[in-house]
Design a protein around this motif. Structure first.
Motif, PDB file in Angstrom:
ATOM      1  N   THR A   3       0.693  -1.288   0.195  1.00 32.33           N
ATOM      2  CA  THR A   3       0.063   0.365   0.205  1.00 32.33           C
ATOM      3  C   THR A   3       0.778   1.183  -0.093  1.00 32.33           C
ATOM      4  O   THR A   3       0.409   1.943  -0.463  1.00 32.33           O
ATOM      5  N   ARG A  31      -4.593 -12.363  -1.773  1.00 32.99           N
ATOM      6  CA  ARG A  31      -4.544 -11.060  -1.925  1.00 32.99           C
ATOM      7  C   ARG A  31      -4.113 -10.959  -3.812  1.00 32.99           C
ATOM      8  O   ARG A  31      -2.935 -11.720  -3.511  1.00 32.99           O
ATOM      9  N   GLU A  86      -0.319 -12.317  -3.955  1.00 29.63           N
ATOM     10  CA  GLU A  86       0.125 -12.122  -2.392  1.00 29.63           C
ATOM     11  C   GLU A  86      -0.578 -13.289  -1.216  1.00 29.63           C
ATOM     12  O   GLU A  86      -1.234 -13.234  -1.110  1.00 29.63           O
ATOM     13  N   SER A 113      -4.437  -3.036   4.247  1.00 26.47           N
ATOM     14  CA  SER A 113      -3.413  -3.346   4.366  1.00 26.47           C
ATOM     15  C   SER A 113      -3.260  -4.050   5.583  1.00 26.47           C
ATOM     16  O   SER A 113      -3.509  -3.641   6.186  1.00 26.47           O
ATOM     17  N   LEU A 114      -2.496  -4.852   5.490  1.00 27.86           N
ATOM     18  CA  LEU A 114      -1.942  -6.030   6.092  1.00 27.86           C
ATOM     19  C   LEU A 114      -1.502  -5.188   7.668  1.00 27.86           C
ATOM     20  O   LEU A 114      -1.251  -4.904   8.933  1.00 27.86           O
ATOM     21  N   TYR A 115      -0.144  -3.993   7.213  1.00 31.98           N
ATOM     22  CA  TYR A 115       0.985  -3.710   7.983  1.00 31.98           C
ATOM     23  C   TYR A 115      -0.027  -2.626   9.101  1.00 31.98           C
ATOM     24  O   TYR A 115       0.471  -2.591   9.903  1.00 31.98           O
ATOM     25  N   GLU A 131       5.659 -12.599   9.740  1.00 32.31           N
ATOM     26  CA  GLU A 131       4.878 -12.429   8.573  1.00 32.31           C
ATOM     27  C   GLU A 131       6.202 -13.372   7.812  1.00 32.31           C
ATOM     28  O   GLU A 131       7.304 -13.202   7.487  1.00 32.31           O
ATOM     29  N   TYR A 169       5.554 -10.691  -8.503  1.00 31.12           N
ATOM     30  CA  TYR A 169       4.595  -9.773  -9.252  1.00 31.12           C
ATOM     31  C   TYR A 169       4.821  -9.737 -10.603  1.00 31.12           C
ATOM     32  O   TYR A 169       5.964 -10.664 -10.760  1.00 31.12           O
TER      33      TYR A 169
HETATM   34  C1  GLP Z   1       4.456  -6.241   0.579  1.00 32.07           C
HETATM   35  C2  GLP Z   1       5.078  -7.175   0.925  1.00 32.07           C
HETATM   36  C3  GLP Z   1       4.547  -8.371   1.806  1.00 32.07           C
HETATM   37  C4  GLP Z   1       3.778  -7.393   3.313  1.00 32.07           C
HETATM   38  C5  GLP Z   1       2.689  -6.087   2.190  1.00 32.07           C
HETATM   39  C6  GLP Z   1       2.431  -5.758   3.071  1.00 32.07           C
HETATM   40  O1  GLP Z   1       4.270  -6.713  -0.920  1.00 32.07           O
HETATM   41  N1  GLP Z   1       6.192  -8.257  -0.760  1.00 32.07           N
HETATM   42  O2  GLP Z   1       5.695  -9.453   2.620  1.00 32.07           O
HETATM   43  O3  GLP Z   1       2.682  -8.233   3.075  1.00 32.07           O
HETATM   44  O4  GLP Z   1       4.145  -5.520   1.187  1.00 32.07           O
HETATM   45  O5  GLP Z   1       1.234  -4.527   2.188  1.00 32.07           O
HETATM   46  P1  GLP Z   1       0.487  -4.342   2.676  1.00 32.07           P
HETATM   47  O6  GLP Z   1      -0.230  -3.243   4.070  1.00 32.07           O
HETATM   48  O7  GLP Z   1      -0.105  -3.052   2.065  1.00 32.07           O
HETATM   49  O8  GLP Z   1      -0.974  -5.331   2.937  1.00 32.07           O
END
Ligand code: GLP
Length: 253
Positions: free
Chosen positions: A102, A145, A157, A175-177, A231, A237
């Motif tokens: 993101t 996703r 991913e 967003s996971l992060y 994680e 990609y």
């Molecule tokens: C990148 C990394 C992933 C991570 C992701 C988190 O794409 N390759 O390892 O999980 O970012 O992104 P977001 O927070 O947008 O989900």
């Protein structure tokens, strides 16, 4: 007739030209795309209309179209027809910063979006347990996703996160992060492995490229400050959309 002819022109058929009809038709469609007569996301006229307009068989039209789909110039969506593909904007990603998808897109002025392919909670597989330093009785959340930048598919991913950091995968929105940060477990360090891969038919279709197209496979294992793995993510990609940039410094002792 006129609609197709307006867009694609008329098929030039010089006598004794040995070039197969479908290849000539392909050229004609390519020219229309390059000239902007057919714009990204615009629908191609129907197979029957093209066949009638050019006086060729539908098999010829189909062959021409499938060749252009293979080349990534057209995309086909089941039930809704054939469209001009959107050329992806190449994204440059520095190799030394730990960023999220993101954030990477936001920094480039692109809007990230997601289509969920799966989110489950289950016992860690032996491989996941090894990677994430878990015991086999620990559970993990798995997030699969399809990720987009300005609506163009960019990556697939699959992230695995121990449920003690992410108890509910449904809590992840864009967003996971962002969710990990809000829970106080944003990774601060990661090991990343990049290698080349060719996409299988299913993944290629989701990324709207030809089956077997080149991709960058990226595995990321990321850690909290105290060294706990948080994680493990495997990503594919699109090879035509990503540049990875690394800064190299000469080490002087
Ligand atoms: C990148 C990394 C992933 C991570 C992701 C988190 O794409 N390759 O390892 O999980 O970012 O992104 P977001 O927070 O947008 O989900």
């Amino acid at each position: 007739m006129s609609h197709v002819a307006d867009i694609l022109g008329s098929l030039d058929l010089p006598p004794y030209d040995p070039t197969p009809l479908y290849l000539r038709l392909q050229e004609q469609i390519k020219t229309a795309i390059e000239a902007g007569k057919l714009k990204p996301l615009e629908a191609l006229p129907g197979e029957r209309d093209i066949a009638e307009s050019f006086n060729v068989s539908r098999v010829t039209v189909r062959k021409a179209i499938s060749g252009l789909v293979e080349q990534g110039l057209l995309t086909q969506r089941q039930g809704s027809g054939t469209f001009v593909a959107v050329p992806p904007q190449r994204v440059e990603q520095p190799l030394s910063r730990l960023t999220s998808f993101t954030e990477d897109m936001r920094l480039r002025g692109l809007e990230a979006s997601v289509v969920w392919l799966g989110r489950t909670v289950s016992l860690a597989s032996p491989q996941e347990a090894m990677r994430l330093s878990l015991s086999p009785s620990d559970t993990v959340a798995r997030l699969r996703r399809l990720r987009f930048a300005n609506k163009v598919p960019m990556a697939i991913e699959c992230a695995t996160v121990p449920t003690r950091f992410l108890p509910d995968p449904e809590s992840v929105g864009a967003s996971l992060y962002d969710v990990l940060e809000a829970r106080g477990c944003l990774p601060v360090r990661a090991l990343q492995r990049l290698h080349a891969a060719n996409l299988n038919a299913e993944d290629a279709a989701m990324l709207e490229v030809a089956s077997g197209a080149a991709a960058l496979a990226i595995d990321r294992l990321s850690y909290l400050e105290n060294g706990t793995p948080v994680e493990f993510t495997q990503s594919f990609y699109r090879g035509d959309a990503y540049d990875f940039v690394a800064e190299l410094n000469l080490r002087r002792e």
